[in-house]
Design a protein around this motif. Sequence first.
Motif, PDB file in Angstrom:
ATOM      1  N   ASP A  73       0.830  -1.205   0.000  1.00  0.00           N
ATOM      2  CA  ASP A  73       0.000   0.000   0.000  1.00  0.00           C
ATOM      3  C   ASP A  73       0.866   1.257   0.000  1.00  0.00           C
ATOM      4  N   LYS A  74       1.776   1.369   0.963  1.00  0.00           N
ATOM      5  CA  LYS A  74       2.617   2.553   1.074  1.00  0.00           C
ATOM      6  C   LYS A  74       3.563   2.693  -0.115  1.00  0.00           C
ATOM      7  N   ILE A  75       4.099   1.569  -0.578  1.00  0.00           N
ATOM      8  CA  ILE A  75       5.037   1.600  -1.704  1.00  0.00           C
ATOM      9  C   ILE A  75       4.339   2.069  -2.978  1.00  0.00           C
ATOM     10  N   LEU A  76       3.150   1.518  -3.232  1.00  0.00           N
ATOM     11  CA  LEU A  76       2.414   1.879  -4.444  1.00  0.00           C
ATOM     12  C   LEU A  76       1.985   3.341  -4.419  1.00  0.00           C
ATOM     13  N   ARG A  77       1.477   3.791  -3.283  1.00  0.00           N
ATOM     14  CA  ARG A  77       1.035   5.193  -3.173  1.00  0.00           C
ATOM     15  C   ARG A  77       2.191   6.153  -3.422  1.00  0.00           C
ATOM     16  N   ARG A  78       3.323   5.864  -2.832  1.00  0.00           N
ATOM     17  CA  ARG A  78       4.490   6.736  -2.990  1.00  0.00           C
ATOM     18  C   ARG A  78       4.947   6.757  -4.450  1.00  0.00           C
ATOM     19  N   ALA A  79       5.046   5.590  -5.056  1.00  0.00           N
ATOM     20  CA  ALA A  79       5.527   5.502  -6.430  1.00  0.00           C
ATOM     21  C   ALA A  79       4.571   6.181  -7.406  1.00  0.00           C
ATOM     22  N   MET A  80       3.279   6.013  -7.199  1.00  0.00           N
ATOM     23  CA  MET A  80       2.302   6.630  -8.103  1.00  0.00           C
ATOM     24  C   MET A  80       2.271   8.146  -7.925  1.00  0.00           C
ATOM     25  N   ALA A  81       2.496   8.620  -6.708  1.00  0.00           N
ATOM     26  CA  ALA A  81       2.555  10.063  -6.477  1.00  0.00           C
ATOM     27  C   ALA A  81       3.760  10.661  -7.199  1.00  0.00           C
ATOM     28  N   ASP A  82       4.908   9.997  -7.101  1.00  0.00           N
ATOM     29  CA  ASP A  82       6.114  10.455  -7.798  1.00  0.00           C
ATOM     30  C   ASP A  82       5.910  10.426  -9.308  1.00  0.00           C
ATOM     31  N   HIS A  83       5.252   9.376  -9.773  1.00  0.00           N
ATOM     32  CA  HIS A  83       4.987   9.236 -11.211  1.00  0.00           C
ATOM     33  C   HIS A  83       4.089  10.370 -11.705  1.00  0.00           C
ATOM     34  N   GLY A  84       3.059  10.686 -10.926  1.00  0.00           N
ATOM     35  CA  GLY A  84       2.141  11.754 -11.314  1.00  0.00           C
ATOM     36  C   GLY A  84       2.835  13.094 -11.391  1.00  0.00           C
ATOM     37  N   MET A  85       3.717  13.374 -10.426  1.00  0.00           N
ATOM     38  CA  MET A  85       4.449  14.640 -10.425  1.00  0.00           C
ATOM     39  C   MET A  85       5.417  14.706 -11.604  1.00  0.00           C
ATOM     40  N   PHE A  86       6.022  13.580 -11.926  1.00  0.00           N
ATOM     41  CA  PHE A  86       7.005  13.532 -13.010  1.00  0.00           C
ATOM     42  C   PHE A  86       6.370  13.873 -14.357  1.00  0.00           C
ATOM     43  N   TYR A  87       5.149  13.347 -14.578  1.00  0.00           N
ATOM     44  CA  TYR A  87       4.497  13.536 -15.867  1.00  0.00           C
ATOM     45  C   TYR A  87       3.557  14.747 -15.915  1.00  0.00           C
ATOM     46  N   GLN A  88       3.382  15.436 -14.804  1.00  0.00           N
ATOM     47  CA  GLN A  88       2.407  16.524 -14.771  1.00  0.00           C
ATOM     48  C   GLN A  88       2.759  17.630 -15.766  1.00  0.00           C
ATOM     49  N   ALA A  89       4.024  18.023 -15.795  1.00  0.00           N
ATOM     50  CA  ALA A  89       4.441  19.081 -16.714  1.00  0.00           C
ATOM     51  C   ALA A  89       4.232  18.665 -18.159  1.00  0.00           C
ATOM     52  N   TYR A  90       4.564  17.408 -18.462  1.00  0.00           N
ATOM     53  CA  TYR A  90       4.386  16.905 -19.822  1.00  0.00           C
ATOM     54  C   TYR A  90       2.911  16.901 -20.229  1.00  0.00           C
ATOM     55  N   LYS A  91       2.060  16.435 -19.314  1.00  0.00           N
ATOM     56  CA  LYS A  91       0.622  16.377 -19.616  1.00  0.00           C
ATOM     57  C   LYS A  91       0.036  17.777 -19.789  1.00  0.00           C
ATOM     58  N   ASP A  92       0.526  18.732 -18.996  1.00  0.00           N
ATOM     59  CA  ASP A  92       0.045  20.097 -19.136  1.00  0.00           C
ATOM     60  C   ASP A  92       0.390  20.659 -20.512  1.00  0.00           C
ATOM     61  N   CYS A  93       1.595  20.366 -20.967  1.00  0.00           N
ATOM     62  CA  CYS A  93       2.002  20.835 -22.293  1.00  0.00           C
ATOM     63  C   CYS A  93       1.180  20.170 -23.393  1.00  0.00           C
ATOM     64  N   MET A  94       0.936  18.867 -23.250  1.00  0.00           N
ATOM     65  CA  MET A  94       0.139  18.150 -24.243  1.00  0.00           C
ATOM     66  C   MET A  94      -1.299  18.642 -24.270  1.00  0.00           C
TER      67      MET A  94
END
Length: 218
Positions: free
Chosen positions: A196-217
Amino acid sequence: MEIICESCQSKFKIADEKLPKDKAAFLKCPKCENRIRVSPAAKDDDASHQQDFEEDFFSFDEDEAEGYDASDKPFDFVEEEGKTALLCESDPMIKKAIMPVLDVLEYHVTDVKNGREALKTMRYHNYDLIVVDEYFDAKNPDANGVLIYLERLNMAMRREIFVAMITRRFRTMDQMMAFQKSVNLVVNVDNISDFDKILRRAMADHGMFYQAYKDCMA
């Protein structure tokens, strides 16, 4: 041809035409500089195995396609904000630890029994999350059909899927190994109780990583 260094376990690919057909080839590992011997038999076996694997795993006849019943697939009508997950895990104990986490995170889960069922399901549905054991329906974790299929997906589609790989060989959240295996997260079975904790942390990091890219798209 895919080559694995026996010293550091690094994997890399080299075109078959660059290797001699009738004699052994010697290569230097680009990571640890270990000397690797590739025999002609190994090259032939690798090509034969890959061809047999692709013909068996990635082929579907017309009867299978015509036999698809949309009424048996609950995700055809998931609500607009609904999240979907595909679970590819055979070990009941590991599955018992993962399923409650996905339920709490409000994922609509498809639990498949084998690789062919997983592939067929992915042909009809785009999942937000895929959890796959590296040994799921595979004796060789480096020939896992589900992981190979995901690795070959168009990047525009693959980018929308978060893939978590359950492993017994690598340490949890090893980012370099995740990159090498073309997945977003690596979770060792020894840490499955903290999924639970591992998945939540990894998905949060993933979302932040791609947020700028998705905003541009957008």
